[in-house]
Design an enzyme around this catalytic site. Structure first.
Site, PDB file in Angstrom:
ATOM      1  N   SER A 111      42.036  49.536  26.259  1.00 32.06           N
ATOM      2  CA  SER A 111      42.947  50.380  27.018  1.00 32.06           C
ATOM      3  C   SER A 111      43.158  51.704  26.286  1.00 32.06           C
ATOM      4  O   SER A 111      42.209  52.434  26.044  1.00 32.06           O
ATOM      5  CB  SER A 111      44.259  49.620  27.265  1.00 32.06           C
ATOM      6  N   GLU A 256      40.941  44.744  36.916  1.00 33.04           N
ATOM      7  CA  GLU A 256      41.881  45.423  36.019  1.00 33.04           C
ATOM      8  C   GLU A 256      43.248  45.622  36.686  1.00 33.04           C
ATOM      9  O   GLU A 256      44.299  45.413  36.089  1.00 33.04           O
ATOM     10  CB  GLU A 256      41.323  46.788  35.616  1.00 33.04           C
ATOM     11  N   HIS A 352      43.557  43.328  33.662  1.00 33.44           N
ATOM     12  CA  HIS A 352      43.554  44.155  32.452  1.00 33.44           C
ATOM     13  C   HIS A 352      44.123  43.363  31.276  1.00 33.44           C
ATOM     14  O   HIS A 352      45.130  42.674  31.407  1.00 33.44           O
ATOM     15  CB  HIS A 352      44.428  45.387  32.714  1.00 33.44           C
TER      16      HIS A 352
END
Length: 432
Positions: A111, A256, A352
């Site tokens: 990320s 995600e 995610h």
């Protein structure tokens, strides 16, 4: 200075009287958290499994939020990124004392940590500090100084102080954190609206936008764009592509978006009209939207929007980056993966950050189990963790490097397998 913590256990010794042993590969972890949250001490990031498998692991802390990524007239920009570079310099100069090989350093992050690594790959100040990089669920992204300054100015306005580092330094820390949280609460990476802290093109740490520098596309990365950091579809690559000699492993999870869309209820409440408005606002090509809808006839509008957002922000930019390296004949190898095992918890699916417990082989920690549930497949964690170790060791994670057939290692559902050009109709629709 970054708080740099070696978590490799007994992987080496600094005792000069001890028998010499082969230097081990080094992995440097940069955590995510939107450049606002996070720590290297999260139990999911425990480095025991890496140490067990012969890796010297270093986990890095860096300044976050306004202290790390505020833009001031009286202080350098990108202080959080400078912390990461300082940590890598420390690794270069000291890791041999811990049994690590300074010539085999791999940076990896997820990320915001992955976005940071893309910036490091484009930064002249980080050149030569690592040999390999793993980019998990993040793409090259940076803002021009003037645009990024708006977030700092919004925090200053809420605090009632000048937008200078000197003024901010005098503010109570709790009050500053409260103002920072209030200002950034409604920021959206999909639309570029709202306020968020971002890495910036400062002319020093980052002379150019990483998206342009890493693909050879464009001449000036400081343009004010609606979708910052999007790798241009016409990026052609070339001899000037930055970090062409660095081996690169990168990828995403399949869904995600579900980490945000499911808890917020957006999957359930988004109407067809709201979907059309969102597609218009985010400039999704109409042909692209039709392809995604046709491929998901039973999907709710929120799921269609989520699939488009996942690909627009992550999968498509990473594919373009891989293509640019291939066209440029980059000396470094490029590998792509996708994590597709769906978590049964709260309908989060392959969301995610779900892959983190598999990469670190920390499925037994309560923090990992909260996201995966109690029955996550251990064989998948073993395979994914082993691939990361192999990549750090010799640059080959266990599948074919990127080529014209677009090979992607699919880590679930089911057994890991290489897939050629997954969902190619959808990906290519962004290039039309």
């Amino acid at each position: 200075m970054a708080d740099t913590t070696g978590t490799a256990g007994a992987t080496g010794t600094s005792d000069p009287a001890a028998a010499p042993s082969p230097a081990r590969p080094v992995m440097v972890w940069i955590h995510g958290g939107s450049l606002i949250h996070g720590s290297n001490a999260v139990p999911v990031y425990d480095g025991t499994a890496f140490a067990r498998d012969g890796v010297v692991l270093v986990s890095v802390n860096y300044r976050l939020g306004v202290e790390g990524f505020g833009v001031f007239p009286d202080a350098p920009a990108n202080l959080g990124l400078r912390d990461q570079i300082a940590a890598l310099v420390w690794v270069r100069e000291n890791i041999a004392a811990f049994g690590g090989d300074p010539e085999r350093v791999t940076v990896f992050g997820e990320s915001a940590g992955a976005i940071s690594i893309a910036a490091l790959l484009a930064s002249p100040l980080a050149r030569g500090l690592f040999r390999r990089a793993v980019v998990q669920s993040g793409a090259p992204m940076a803002l021009p100084l003037e645009r990024a300054r708006r977030t700092t100015e919004a925090v200053a306005k809420r605090l009632g102080v000048p937008a200078t580092a000197e003024a901010f330094a005098a503010v109570d820390r709790e009050r500053l954190l409260t103002a920072q949280t209030e200002v950034t609460a409604k920021g959206s990476p999909l639309t570029g609206s709202g306020h968020s802290f971002q890495i910036v093109v400062d002319g020093d740490v980052l002379p150019r936008d990483p998206a342009a520098a890493l693909t050879g596309g464009g001449q000036d990365g400081a343009a004010d764009r609606t979708s910052p950091g999007q790798v241009p579809k016409d990026a052609v690559g070339g001899p000037g592509v930055e970090s062409a000699g660095v081996d690169l492993l990168m990828g995403t999870t399949t869904e995600e978006y579900r980490l945000w869309f499911v808890p917020s209820g957006l999957v359930e409440r988004l109407s067809p009209l709201m979907l059309r408005l969102a597609l218009w606002k985010t400039r999704v090509p109409s042909r692209t939207a039709r392809v995604y809808r046709a491929n998901r006839p039973q999907a709710r509008p929120g799921e269609v929007l989520g699939a488009l957002a996942t690909d627009k922000l992550l999968r498509v930019p990473l594919n373009r980056w891989a293509d640019a390296r291939l066209r440029a004949g980059a000396a470094g190898r490029t590998y792509l993966y996708e994590f597709g095992w769906p978590s049964p918890v709260l309908g989060l699916g392959a969301c995610h950050a779900l892959e983190l417990g598999f990469v670190f082989d920390t499925l037994d920690t309560p923090e990992t189990e909260a996201l995966t549930g109690p029955d996550a497949p251990r064989e998948l964690a073993e395979a994914m963790h082993a691939a990361w170790v192999a990549f750090a060791t010799d640059g080959a994670p266990g599948w074919r490097a990127w080529d014209a057939e677009r090979p992607v290692m699919a880590f679930g559902p089911g057994r890991p397998a290489t897939v050629s050009a997954p969902r190619e109709e959808e990906r290519s629709s962004w290039d039309a």
